[in-house]
Enzyme design. Structure first.
Site, mmCIF file in Angstrom:
data_model
loop_
_atom_site.group_PDB
_atom_site.id
_atom_site.type_symbol
_atom_site.label_atom_id
_atom_site.label_comp_id
_atom_site.label_asym_id
_atom_site.label_seq_id
_atom_site.Cartn_x
_atom_site.Cartn_y
_atom_site.Cartn_z
ATOM 1 N N SER A 112 24.064 25.938 30.989
ATOM 2 C CA SER A 112 24.066 27.303 31.509
ATOM 3 C C SER A 112 25.415 27.991 31.342
ATOM 4 O O SER A 112 25.477 29.200 31.164
ATOM 5 C CB SER A 112 23.627 27.321 32.973
ATOM 6 O OG SER A 112 24.538 26.604 33.774
ATOM 7 N N THR A 113 26.501 27.238 31.369
ATOM 8 C CA THR A 113 27.830 27.835 31.194
ATOM 9 C C THR A 113 27.911 28.581 29.864
ATOM 10 O O THR A 113 28.444 29.693 29.804
ATOM 11 C CB THR A 113 28.920 26.741 31.265
ATOM 12 O OG1 THR A 113 28.839 26.116 32.546
ATOM 13 C CG2 THR A 113 30.310 27.324 31.068
ATOM 14 N N TYR A 114 27.381 27.989 28.806
ATOM 15 C CA TYR A 114 27.385 28.648 27.492
ATOM 16 C C TYR A 114 26.304 29.715 27.407
ATOM 17 O O TYR A 114 26.529 30.802 26.873
ATOM 18 C CB TYR A 114 27.232 27.621 26.367
ATOM 19 C CG TYR A 114 28.517 26.884 26.072
ATOM 20 C CD1 TYR A 114 29.597 27.550 25.511
ATOM 21 C CD2 TYR A 114 28.657 25.534 26.355
ATOM 22 C CE1 TYR A 114 30.786 26.892 25.240
ATOM 23 C CE2 TYR A 114 29.838 24.866 26.089
ATOM 24 C CZ TYR A 114 30.899 25.544 25.527
ATOM 25 O OH TYR A 114 32.081 24.900 25.263
ATOM 26 N N ALA A 115 25.121 29.431 27.926
ATOM 27 C CA ALA A 115 24.013 30.393 27.860
ATOM 28 C C ALA A 115 24.391 31.713 28.529
ATOM 29 O O ALA A 115 24.053 32.790 28.038
ATOM 30 C CB ALA A 115 22.761 29.814 28.513
ATOM 31 N N ARG A 116 25.134 31.643 29.614
ATOM 32 C CA ARG A 116 25.543 32.852 30.340
ATOM 33 C C ARG A 116 26.580 33.665 29.582
ATOM 34 O O ARG A 116 26.904 34.787 29.953
ATOM 35 C CB ARG A 116 26.075 32.472 31.721
ATOM 36 C CG ARG A 116 24.991 31.902 32.616
ATOM 37 C CD ARG A 116 25.583 31.188 33.812
ATOM 38 N NE ARG A 116 24.584 30.324 34.405
ATOM 39 C CZ ARG A 116 24.111 30.470 35.632
ATOM 40 N NH1 ARG A 116 24.529 31.455 36.400
ATOM 41 N NH2 ARG A 116 23.217 29.635 36.092
ATOM 42 N N THR A 135 23.430 16.663 15.306
ATOM 43 C CA THR A 135 24.026 17.878 14.765
ATOM 44 C C THR A 135 23.643 19.020 15.703
ATOM 45 O O THR A 135 22.466 19.238 15.981
ATOM 46 C CB THR A 135 23.549 18.158 13.330
ATOM 47 O OG1 THR A 135 24.027 17.102 12.487
ATOM 48 C CG2 THR A 135 24.079 19.481 12.814
ATOM 49 N N GLU A 137 23.835 23.095 16.777
ATOM 50 C CA GLU A 137 24.008 24.442 16.224
ATOM 51 C C GLU A 137 24.278 25.396 17.379
ATOM 52 O O GLU A 137 23.551 25.418 18.369
ATOM 53 C CB GLU A 137 22.759 24.874 15.465
ATOM 54 C CG GLU A 137 22.925 26.182 14.726
ATOM 55 C CD GLU A 137 22.266 27.353 15.433
ATOM 56 O OE1 GLU A 137 22.787 28.479 15.332
ATOM 57 O OE2 GLU A 137 21.246 27.154 16.105
ATOM 58 N N GLN A 156 22.332 19.674 27.242
ATOM 59 C CA GLN A 156 21.711 18.611 28.031
ATOM 60 C C GLN A 156 20.515 18.030 27.289
ATOM 61 O O GLN A 156 19.656 18.775 26.793
ATOM 62 C CB GLN A 156 21.247 19.125 29.384
ATOM 63 C CG GLN A 156 20.687 17.995 30.255
ATOM 64 C CD GLN A 156 20.334 18.464 31.641
ATOM 65 O OE1 GLN A 156 19.259 18.971 31.860
ATOM 66 N NE2 GLN A 156 21.255 18.277 32.570
ATOM 67 N N TYR A 170 10.068 7.871 13.699
ATOM 68 C CA TYR A 170 10.950 8.498 12.713
ATOM 69 C C TYR A 170 11.493 7.437 11.753
ATOM 70 O O TYR A 170 11.579 7.659 10.550
ATOM 71 C CB TYR A 170 12.098 9.213 13.440
ATOM 72 C CG TYR A 170 12.869 10.144 12.561
ATOM 73 C CD1 TYR A 170 12.391 11.424 12.277
ATOM 74 C CD2 TYR A 170 14.082 9.770 12.000
ATOM 75 C CE1 TYR A 170 13.095 12.299 11.462
ATOM 76 C CE2 TYR A 170 14.799 10.634 11.188
ATOM 77 C CZ TYR A 170 14.300 11.895 10.915
ATOM 78 O OH TYR A 170 15.006 12.750 10.106
#
Length: 188
Positions: A112-116, A135, A137, A156, A170
């Protein structure tokens, strides 16, 4: 399928599922320097990004083509911070190396720190028996430069465990991103 708790994540990590592994949520403010938390959370694990970044640039006027990706579309930097230009993106990799069990699927969501701040983290699911560095993005959706911090929490991982093992993993399919170690560009 059920989302797994911090106790389950700790047990799986002891079997080498996440390396290096922070048993608890790590928050530090050493010397007044705030950091974005990483490590075990209630129902997931907060990963950190390494300090190798690939910043998207259009200096060569390349076309973004997943079947024929041009590596010159990126500028490589090694730094404790990455400045992403407005309306652009950067690639990085997790510090943590993952080994996903055959009956587990992992979904990644941004912190959330980045999303905000208008920074979106995008990662495709980690499939059963996939292993490697993730990886990551980072899309800067803002009209301003955006900063990403290496060695701190960025996303997360949520672990979903099935009651049974998958029929084809996989690893069974010999997936092209199996065992990736660094920032991995598209492979056609």
């Amino acid at each position: 399928m059920s989302i797994k708790s911090d106790k389950w994540i700790r047990r799986m990590a002891e079997k080498g599922m996440i390396e290096p592994f922070a048993r608890d949520q790590v928050r530090s403010s050493e010397g007044g320097n705030k950091t974005i938390s990483h490590g075990t959370s209630s129902y997931g694990y907060d990963v950190r990004c390494a300090k190798e970044f690939k910043i998207f640039t259009n200096i060569n006027s390349a076309v973004v083509d997943p079947k024929n990706f041009c590596e010159t579309s990126f500028v490589d930097i090694t730094s404790d911070v990455c400045i992403i230009p407005p309306n652009s993106f950067a690639l990085a990799r997790s510090i943590e190396y993952f080994r996903i069990p055959r009956n587990v699927l992992v979904i990644c969501v941004g912190k959330s720190t980045y999303a905000r701040c208008g920074i979106i983290v995008n990662v495709t699911p980690l499939e059963p028996e996939w292993e490697g560095h993730v990886t990551l993005e980072f899309s800067n959706t803002t009209p301003l430069p955006a900063k990403i911090y290496a060695n701190e929490g960025v996303a997360q991982m949520l672990f979903l465990e099935s009651d049974e093992e998958c029929e084809t993993s996989y690893k069974d399919r010999k997936g092209k991103y199996q065992g990736q170690k660094g920032v991995t560009l598209p492979i056609a």
